[in-house]
Design a protein around this motif. Structure first.
Motif, PDB file in Angstrom:
ATOM      1  N   PHE A  97     -80.085  -4.172  27.117  1.00  0.00           N
ATOM      2  CA  PHE A  97     -80.171  -2.951  26.329  1.00  0.00           C
ATOM      3  C   PHE A  97     -79.480  -3.114  24.977  1.00  0.00           C
ATOM      4  CE2 PHE A  97     -77.569   0.768  25.275  1.00  0.00           C
ATOM      5  CZ  PHE A  97     -78.561   1.580  24.784  1.00  0.00           C
ATOM      6  N   ILE A  98     -78.242  -3.649  25.008  1.00  0.00           N
ATOM      7  CA  ILE A  98     -77.500  -3.840  23.760  1.00  0.00           C
ATOM      8  C   ILE A  98     -78.241  -4.791  22.827  1.00  0.00           C
ATOM      9  CG2 ILE A  98     -75.394  -4.841  22.784  1.00  0.00           C
ATOM     10  CD1 ILE A  98     -74.857  -2.213  23.894  1.00  0.00           C
ATOM     11  N   GLY A 102     -79.650  -3.704  19.215  1.00  0.00           N
ATOM     12  CA  GLY A 102     -79.317  -4.436  17.999  1.00  0.00           C
ATOM     13  C   GLY A 102     -80.567  -4.727  17.190  1.00  0.00           C
ATOM     14  N   ILE A 105     -81.841  -1.468  15.606  1.00  0.00           N
ATOM     15  CA  ILE A 105     -81.022  -1.039  14.461  1.00  0.00           C
ATOM     16  C   ILE A 105     -81.379  -1.864  13.230  1.00  0.00           C
ATOM     17  CG2 ILE A 105     -78.669  -0.976  13.547  1.00  0.00           C
ATOM     18  CD1 ILE A 105     -77.688  -0.313  16.335  1.00  0.00           C
ATOM     19  N   ILE A 106     -81.548  -3.178  13.432  1.00  0.00           N
ATOM     20  CA  ILE A 106     -81.883  -4.050  12.305  1.00  0.00           C
ATOM     21  C   ILE A 106     -83.240  -3.665  11.727  1.00  0.00           C
ATOM     22  CG2 ILE A 106     -82.442  -6.423  11.638  1.00  0.00           C
ATOM     23  CD1 ILE A 106     -80.314  -7.358  13.565  1.00  0.00           C
ATOM     24  N   LEU A 224     -88.778   6.741  22.073  1.00  0.00           N
ATOM     25  CA  LEU A 224     -88.630   7.775  23.094  1.00  0.00           C
ATOM     26  C   LEU A 224     -89.985   8.230  23.618  1.00  0.00           C
ATOM     27  CD1 LEU A 224     -85.758  10.028  21.776  1.00  0.00           C
ATOM     28  CD2 LEU A 224     -85.816   8.651  23.846  1.00  0.00           C
ATOM     29  N   LEU A 276     -89.649  12.915  36.809  1.00  0.00           N
ATOM     30  CA  LEU A 276     -88.565  12.104  37.373  1.00  0.00           C
ATOM     31  C   LEU A 276     -87.981  12.754  38.611  1.00  0.00           C
ATOM     32  CD1 LEU A 276     -86.621  10.683  34.315  1.00  0.00           C
ATOM     33  CD2 LEU A 276     -87.716   9.408  36.141  1.00  0.00           C
TER      34      LEU A 276
ATOM     35  N   LEU B  52     -75.572   3.768  34.284  1.00  0.00           N
ATOM     36  CA  LEU B  52     -75.787   3.640  32.841  1.00  0.00           C
ATOM     37  C   LEU B  52     -76.281   4.956  32.267  1.00  0.00           C
ATOM     38  CD1 LEU B  52     -75.973   1.973  30.250  1.00  0.00           C
ATOM     39  CD2 LEU B  52     -78.179   1.135  31.001  1.00  0.00           C
ATOM     40  N   LEU B  54     -77.192   6.912  28.931  1.00  0.00           N
ATOM     41  CA  LEU B  54     -77.475   6.731  27.507  1.00  0.00           C
ATOM     42  C   LEU B  54     -77.588   8.071  26.821  1.00  0.00           C
ATOM     43  CD1 LEU B  54     -80.094   3.841  27.652  1.00  0.00           C
ATOM     44  CD2 LEU B  54     -77.647   3.726  27.271  1.00  0.00           C
ATOM     45  N   LEU B 112     -82.942   6.590  31.416  1.00  0.00           N
ATOM     46  CA  LEU B 112     -83.949   7.315  30.653  1.00  0.00           C
ATOM     47  C   LEU B 112     -83.854   8.815  30.906  1.00  0.00           C
ATOM     48  CD1 LEU B 112     -86.888   4.821  31.039  1.00  0.00           C
ATOM     49  CD2 LEU B 112     -85.482   5.236  29.037  1.00  0.00           C
ATOM     50  N   ILE B 115     -81.237  10.198  28.669  1.00  0.00           N
ATOM     51  CA  ILE B 115     -81.757  10.356  27.301  1.00  0.00           C
ATOM     52  C   ILE B 115     -82.594  11.621  27.221  1.00  0.00           C
ATOM     53  CG2 ILE B 115     -83.251   9.399  25.510  1.00  0.00           C
ATOM     54  CD1 ILE B 115     -82.639   6.656  26.470  1.00  0.00           C
ATOM     55  N   MET B 240     -79.840  10.487  19.767  1.00  0.00           N
ATOM     56  CA  MET B 240     -79.664   9.309  20.615  1.00  0.00           C
ATOM     57  C   MET B 240     -78.744   8.289  19.962  1.00  0.00           C
ATOM     58  SD  MET B 240     -82.412   7.041  22.728  1.00  0.00           S
ATOM     59  CE  MET B 240     -83.212   6.233  21.379  1.00  0.00           C
ATOM     60  N   ILE B 244     -75.577   6.048  21.593  1.00  0.00           N
ATOM     61  CA  ILE B 244     -75.466   4.594  21.532  1.00  0.00           C
ATOM     62  C   ILE B 244     -74.143   4.210  20.878  1.00  0.00           C
ATOM     63  CG2 ILE B 244     -76.453   2.552  20.426  1.00  0.00           C
ATOM     64  CD1 ILE B 244     -79.198   3.829  20.932  1.00  0.00           C
ATOM     65  N   ILE B 247     -71.195   4.284  23.241  1.00  0.00           N
ATOM     66  CA  ILE B 247     -71.051   3.339  24.351  1.00  0.00           C
ATOM     67  C   ILE B 247     -70.762   1.925  23.863  1.00  0.00           C
ATOM     68  CG2 ILE B 247     -72.757   4.722  25.550  1.00  0.00           C
ATOM     69  CD1 ILE B 247     -74.655   2.446  25.426  1.00  0.00           C
ATOM     70  N   LEU B 248     -70.806   1.707  22.549  1.00  0.00           N
ATOM     71  CA  LEU B 248     -70.643   0.338  22.052  1.00  0.00           C
ATOM     72  C   LEU B 248     -69.222  -0.174  22.245  1.00  0.00           C
ATOM     73  CD1 LEU B 248     -72.782   0.515  18.812  1.00  0.00           C
ATOM     74  CD2 LEU B 248     -73.352  -0.523  20.991  1.00  0.00           C
ATOM     75  N   ILE B 251     -68.547  -1.427  25.735  1.00  0.00           N
ATOM     76  CA  ILE B 251     -69.339  -2.612  26.068  1.00  0.00           C
ATOM     77  C   ILE B 251     -68.791  -3.830  25.326  1.00  0.00           C
ATOM     78  CG2 ILE B 251     -71.594  -3.695  25.803  1.00  0.00           C
ATOM     79  CD1 ILE B 251     -72.860  -1.060  26.453  1.00  0.00           C
ATOM     80  N   GLY B 295     -76.052  -4.242  13.446  1.00  0.00           N
ATOM     81  CA  GLY B 295     -76.992  -4.663  14.494  1.00  0.00           C
ATOM     82  C   GLY B 295     -76.850  -6.146  14.789  1.00  0.00           C
ATOM     83  N   LEU B 298     -73.751  -6.797  16.775  1.00  0.00           N
ATOM     84  CA  LEU B 298     -73.952  -6.423  18.175  1.00  0.00           C
ATOM     85  C   LEU B 298     -74.640  -7.534  18.945  1.00  0.00           C
ATOM     86  CD1 LEU B 298     -75.279  -2.803  18.434  1.00  0.00           C
ATOM     87  CD2 LEU B 298     -73.162  -3.781  19.290  1.00  0.00           C
TER      88      LEU B 298
END
Lengths: 288, 324
Positions: A97-98, A102, A105-106, A224, A276, B52, B54, B112, B115, B240, B244, B247-248, B251, B295, B298
């Protein structure tokens, strides 16, 4: 009133087919590689900018630009899986996920650096034309985009159903150990799958340009959207992604028409929460 | 034992910092403390219990809006409002948890769903006129209130020490929880929930308690956020990106460790600030430059030290705080 609503529903179905193609990419990647592509919508936006550039520089219609863009995205996906994501296969979900956050974001901020925050419209000559069928008025662009999305989806179904490579990829999804035992090159198949997933996004993003203007902020929103669709349809199910896309397209269109456009995605999320809660595997998904 | 001495020295240094630091450093440190605090809260869910989430911006936002709304519409101060904020966030948290875990939603699906709840709430708050809707909610600044610390009105020093106290309190609480019976149950659930169930751990109850504590703690961070920034927009608070961001730190610092969230916040926030300063100085003024580096940082961190920076440091310093 009822004929307007009918129009709205048809528009929703057409938009939903393009959404479905985008979500299909996410579903294929998750179904096989078991990695959730958190940068999915961001890739769709890259495709939108690519289509915008090809159109403004070469007057290339997005319906044609779709092919080279999808091909390019296949290459990007293949390389991305091979170089960046492969070491993360089998690692805990939050690490993957991280990694992909990343990447997301980039992408968003890279696009922001290059193109700025303003929306870039692609003004097609037939943007405001429509077909009149009885009481129905259907946008030409949406119709073409939906047909193109259906064609790509059909091609993908055929690939997975009838070709050797497609069968091999399905084997990896169904039984990874078995696939490795019979000598399939899993790493290559994973890279191919990621490439195919991104090709879907590339095609869908290109078509999206006929419906929405390109702007970096769309990235997270589309991610999303793709998640919502895939969960509703069932993660890893191809037909589910298409049906989920249509459902979301129609629910967005109806909510926008009957209530207010700014509330439209609230209904998508409500639908997601309901699915869900009562059928977490999705409408067409298998329980894993 | 020398670990405790080190912590006491660090705390003393942070208490003394305002004596010689300028406003800018103070404001960066306030941010560091804020992220360390909410990171601790989130770490209870993911680091200890393995769930987890998010969508923790949901609890930040609820805490912020409940306290700000009570202050604006009923004149109830934040020291009382914080209890309402905790109650609302914990109630919503328990609904999320109940809906998920009763129906066996785990892993990616749970992430999810969190979120979805946050996004649902964000769009909902865009339409609540009483709380400013999409136009934002502002806490007015009146001259006669200045210095009323009991209403959380004051200079940066007030918020500096408040944030420091929050982090210190949260860290003590987490350290204590980790060694409690409940803490061991959480870790058992994280490692193998089936085996934990077989040993008689009430898995559902353990997860629910983690969710209640985590969402309540996060809401306190939200109250701090509201009264520190004094403006709230649903599109910013519930987004969102906020979840994020929050939580960085844990982690990067090290999931499931007591000091990970603090170390992570001390690395990430100054890194982000330094990137802003560097891009401003170089004259290359394109929005997004900082975030691109962020980014990349990360990706590099998760590639090189996936279990976090703190366990790596701790091993080298001879401490024994590995992931339980």
């Amino acid at each position: 009133m009822s004929s307007i609503l009918f129009n709205v529903v048809v528009q929703g179905i057409l938009t939903g087919l393009v959404y479905g193609l985008m979500a299909l990419g996410l579903s294929v990647i998750f179904g096989v590689v078991r990695v959730v592509n958190f940068a999915h919508g961001e890739f769709a936006v890259i495709a939108m900018y690519a289509a915008y550039l090809l159109f403004s520089a070469l007057r290339l219609d997005p319906l044609i630009a779709m092919l080279p863009i999808a091909l390019g995205f296949f290459g990007i996906g293949y390389a991305l899986q091979r170089l960046l994501i492969n070491p993360f296969i089998g690692r805990p979900a939050h690490e993957q996920f991280i990694l992909l956050v990343g990447v997301a974001i980039i992408i968003v901020n890279g696009l922001l650096m290059i193109f700025g925050p303003d929306a870039r419209p692609t003004n097609l000559s037939y943007a405001f034309d429509s077909f009149a069928i009885g009481p129905l008025f259907i946008d030409k662009v949406r119709t073409y985009a939906a047909i193109a999305a259906l064609a790509v989806t059909g091609l993908l179904f055929a690939f997975f159903r009838y070709t050797h490579t497609g069968t091999a990829i399905r084997a990896c999804a169904d039984n990874l150990v078995g696939a490795a035992v019979v000598g399939l090159d899993v790493k290559r198949l994973y890279a191919l799958t990621f490439g195919i997933g991104l090709a879907c996004v590339g095609a869908a993003g290109t078509l999206m340009v006929t419906i929405a203007d390109a702007t970096p902020a769309l990235g997270p929103a589309y991610t999303l959207l793709a998640f919502t669709i895939v969960i509703i349809g069932g993660l890893g199910s191809m037909a589910g992604a298409l049906i989920g896309g249509i459902l979301i397209g129609v629910s967005e269109a109806c909510a926008g028409f009957l209530i207010t456009p700014s509330m439209k995605s609230m209904f998508s999320f409500a639908l997601l929460i309901a699915v869900l809660a009562f059928r977490p595997e999705g409408l067409l998904g298998k329980r894993t | 034992m020398h670990g405790r001495v080190l912590i006491a020295m660090l705390l003393a240094a942070l208490i003394a910092t305002p004596a010689f630091a300028d406003r800018y450093v103070i404001s960066v440190l306030i941010l560091v403390f804020y992220f360390a605090y909410v990171g601790q809260a989130w770490n209870l869910m993911m680091g200890f219990t393995g769930q987890l989430s998010l969508g923790h911006s949901l609890y930040v936002g609820l805490g912020a809006y409940v306290a700000a709304g009570l202050w604006l519409h009923a004149g109830i101060g934040p020291w009382l409002g914080v209890f309402a904020a905790i109650a609302v966030a914990a109630a919503v948290g328990s609904v999320t948890g109940w809906l998920s875990w009763r129906f066996g939603i785990e892993g990616v699906y749970f992430a999810l769903l969190t979120i979805a709840f946050a996004e649902f709430t964000r769009i909902g708050f865009d339409h609540i006129d009483m709380l400013g809707a999409a136009g934002g909610l502002f806490l007015p600044v009146n001259a006669e209130e200045a210095g009323q610390w009991w209403n959380l009105r004051g200079g940066p020093l007030l918020f500096y020490y408040l944030a420091l106290a929050l982090v210190a309190g949260a860290t003590l609480a987490v350290a204590w929880l980790r060694r409690s019976r409940l803490g061991y149950q959480w870790v058992a659930v994280r490692e193998d929930s089936e085996a934990a169930r077989a040993l008689g751990v009430d898995v559902f109850r353990a997860k629910m308690i983690a969710m209640l504590i985590s969402s309540g703690m996060t809401a306190v961070g939200g109250v701090f956020y509201a009264f520190y920034h004094r403006n709230l927009f649903p599109g910013q608070v519930f987004e969102m990106g906020r979840s994020i961001e929050l939580i960085l730190a844990p982690i990067v610092g090290g999931l499931g460790t007591v000091f990970g969230p603090i170390i992570g916040a001390f690395i990430l926030t100054p890194l982000g600030e330094a990137l802003i300063a560097a891009t401003e100085r170089s004259g290359f003024n394109a929005p997004g430059t900082k975030a691109v580096f962020y980014g990349a940082a990360l990706i590099a961190i998760i590639y090189l030290v996936p279990s976090g920076v703190w366990p790596w440091i701790a091993r080298r310093l001879g401490f024994s705080e590995h992931r339980q």
